[in-house]
Design a protein around this motif. Structure first.
Motif, PDB file in Angstrom:
ATOM      1  N   LEU A 190      39.172  43.669  51.215  1.00 25.41           N
ATOM      2  CA  LEU A 190      38.547  44.538  50.106  1.00 25.41           C
ATOM      3  C   LEU A 190      39.081  45.676  49.758  1.00 25.41           C
ATOM      4  O   LEU A 190      38.732  46.486  48.956  1.00 25.41           O
ATOM      5  CB  LEU A 190      37.117  44.683  50.545  1.00 25.41           C
ATOM      6  CG  LEU A 190      36.081  43.391  50.965  1.00 25.41           C
ATOM      7  CD1 LEU A 190      34.735  43.922  51.010  1.00 25.41           C
ATOM      8  CD2 LEU A 190      36.164  42.403  49.840  1.00 25.41           C
ATOM      9  N   VAL A 192      39.280  48.637  51.578  1.00 23.99           N
ATOM     10  CA  VAL A 192      38.254  49.837  51.726  1.00 23.99           C
ATOM     11  C   VAL A 192      38.597  50.423  52.972  1.00 23.99           C
ATOM     12  O   VAL A 192      39.197  49.683  53.965  1.00 23.99           O
ATOM     13  CB  VAL A 192      36.893  49.383  51.404  1.00 23.99           C
ATOM     14  CG1 VAL A 192      36.641  48.907  50.039  1.00 23.99           C
ATOM     15  CG2 VAL A 192      36.568  48.239  52.454  1.00 23.99           C
ATOM     16  N   ASP A 197      31.577  51.616  51.586  1.00 26.87           N
ATOM     17  CA  ASP A 197      32.595  51.022  50.724  1.00 26.87           C
ATOM     18  C   ASP A 197      32.715  49.552  50.510  1.00 26.87           C
ATOM     19  O   ASP A 197      32.723  48.886  49.640  1.00 26.87           O
ATOM     20  CB  ASP A 197      34.185  51.603  50.819  1.00 26.87           C
ATOM     21  CG  ASP A 197      34.109  53.222  50.190  1.00 26.87           C
ATOM     22  OD1 ASP A 197      33.267  53.593  49.553  1.00 26.87           O
ATOM     23  OD2 ASP A 197      35.146  53.939  50.551  1.00 26.87           O
ATOM     24  N   LYS A 200      29.519  48.379  49.119  1.00 24.44           N
ATOM     25  CA  LYS A 200      29.416  48.401  47.509  1.00 24.44           C
ATOM     26  C   LYS A 200      30.454  47.438  46.795  1.00 24.44           C
ATOM     27  O   LYS A 200      30.111  46.972  45.870  1.00 24.44           O
ATOM     28  CB  LYS A 200      30.136  49.887  47.259  1.00 24.44           C
ATOM     29  CG  LYS A 200      29.842  50.371  45.852  1.00 24.44           C
ATOM     30  CD  LYS A 200      30.269  51.889  45.685  1.00 24.44           C
ATOM     31  CE  LYS A 200      30.482  52.313  44.222  1.00 24.44           C
ATOM     32  NZ  LYS A 200      31.312  53.652  44.069  1.00 24.44           N
ATOM     33  N   MET A 201      31.681  47.237  47.395  1.00 28.92           N
ATOM     34  CA  MET A 201      32.471  46.514  46.919  1.00 28.92           C
ATOM     35  C   MET A 201      31.978  44.863  46.600  1.00 28.92           C
ATOM     36  O   MET A 201      32.144  44.250  45.711  1.00 28.92           O
ATOM     37  CB  MET A 201      33.870  46.488  47.690  1.00 28.92           C
ATOM     38  CG  MET A 201      35.095  45.551  47.035  1.00 28.92           C
ATOM     39  SD  MET A 201      35.606  46.034  45.570  1.00 28.92           S
ATOM     40  CE  MET A 201      36.598  47.471  45.902  1.00 28.92           C
ATOM     41  N   GLN A 204      29.034  44.506  44.359  1.00 28.88           N
ATOM     42  CA  GLN A 204      29.875  44.604  43.006  1.00 28.88           C
ATOM     43  C   GLN A 204      30.439  43.168  42.420  1.00 28.88           C
ATOM     44  O   GLN A 204      30.217  42.698  41.376  1.00 28.88           O
ATOM     45  CB  GLN A 204      30.978  45.850  42.918  1.00 28.88           C
ATOM     46  CG  GLN A 204      30.194  47.119  42.429  1.00 28.88           C
ATOM     47  CD  GLN A 204      31.529  48.328  42.500  1.00 28.88           C
ATOM     48  OE1 GLN A 204      32.571  47.938  42.872  1.00 28.88           O
ATOM     49  NE2 GLN A 204      31.046  49.508  42.359  1.00 28.88           N
ATOM     50  N   ASN A 205      31.006  42.622  43.496  1.00 27.25           N
ATOM     51  CA  ASN A 205      31.734  41.444  43.209  1.00 27.25           C
ATOM     52  C   ASN A 205      30.959  40.137  43.704  1.00 27.25           C
ATOM     53  O   ASN A 205      31.727  38.958  43.680  1.00 27.25           O
ATOM     54  CB  ASN A 205      33.240  41.321  44.073  1.00 27.25           C
ATOM     55  CG  ASN A 205      34.193  42.444  43.295  1.00 27.25           C
ATOM     56  OD1 ASN A 205      34.596  42.380  42.259  1.00 27.25           O
ATOM     57  ND2 ASN A 205      34.126  43.627  44.069  1.00 27.25           N
TER      58      ASN A 205
END
Length: 208
Positions: A190, A192, A197, A200-201, A204-205
Motif C-alpha cells: 500500500l 504506507v 495510513d 485510510k488507504m 479509500q480503495n
C-alpha cells in the motif's frame, strides 16, 4: 389444496433441536417430519423422510454442516438446505452458499423469522439474517482487484478494529512473527508507513 411444508432439523443441541421442532410443528402449514443430532445419523434415514426443507447447524459431531450440504443435496436433490448457526464468519457463509445452501440464518434470529424463512426458501427465496446479508453485501463491495492476499486483508480488517499484533496472532491462530511479516507486506503493497495510513488507504480503495 397445498400440503404442509415438511421439515427435518439437524442440530446436536437437544434443547435447541426440541425447541425449534416444537415451535415449527405448532405452526399451521408446517410439519417437522424428523430431527437428528448429526449428518451421520440423518444419512441413514433422511431420504425416506422426504423433507422439503432441512434446517442445518454447522458445528455437528462427525461431518460438519458445511461438508454435509452437498451430501444432503445428493440424497435429496429437490430439498432446500437452510443453515441455522451461531457463526457469522464470511468464509463459512460463502462456503455454505457455494456448497448449495439456499439460506443462512443465525440463531439469534427471531423465531417468527425462522418460520417465515422456511416458507421463503421453499418458494425459491434466499433468506438471510440481516447481519449476514450485510456481510455478503460488504464482501461484494470490496475491491476485487486488491493487491492484498486474503490473509493480509483479514489482518488489515483486525487492525481497523483496533486489535494489537498479539491479539491478531491469537485470533487467527498464527504466531506473532507471521503477523509482523504480513503487516510489513501490507505496508509495502500500500506504500504506507503506519497503521493509520494503511487503514485510510484501504478504506479509500475499498480493500476492507
Amino acid at each position: 389444496m397445498n400440503r404442509n411444508i415438511r421439515i427435518t432439523i439437524i442440530e446436536d443441541d437437544e434443547t435447541i433441536r426440541n425447541g425449534y421442532a416444537y415451535l415449527i410443528d405448532a405452526t399451521e402449514g408446517y410439519d417437522v417430519v424428523s430431527t437428528y443430532v448429526s449428518f451421520d445419523e440423518a444419512a441413514k434415514k433422511i431420504a425416506a423422510d422426504h423433507p422439503d426443507v432441512i434446517l442445518l447447524d454447522i458445528e455437528l459431531p462427525g461431518v460438519n454442516g458445511i461438508d454435509a450440504i452437498p451430501k444432503l443435496k445428493k440424497l435429496l436433490p429437490q430439498c432446500f438446505v437452510l443453515i441455522l448457526t451461531v457463526y457469522e464468519s464470511e468464509k463459512l457463509i460463502f462456503n455454505a452458499l457455494a456448497n448449495g445452501a439456499s439460506g443462512y440464518l443465525t440463531k439469534n434470529t427471531p423465531s417468527a423469522k425462522i418460520v417465515e424463512s422456511i416458507k421463503e426458501v421453499k418458494e425459491g427465496g434466499g433468506p438471510m439474517s440481516i447481519n449476514i446479508a450485510k456481510l455478503v453485501i460488504k464482501s461484494f463491495q470490496k475491491n476485487q482487484e486488491s493487491p492484498l492476499s486474503k490473509r493480509e486483508t483479514q489482518i488489515l480488517e483486525l487492525i481497523g478494529e483496533g486489535k494489537s499484533r498479539s491479539q491478531i496472532a491469537r485470533d487467527l491462530f498464527i504466531d506473532l512473527e507471521t503477523v509482523r511479516s504480513h503487516i510489513k507486506n501490507i505496508y509495502i503493497k500500500l506504500d504506507v508507513n503506519s497503521r493509520a495510513d494503511a487503514i485510510k488507504m484501504a478504506k479509500q480503495n475499498k480493500l476492507i
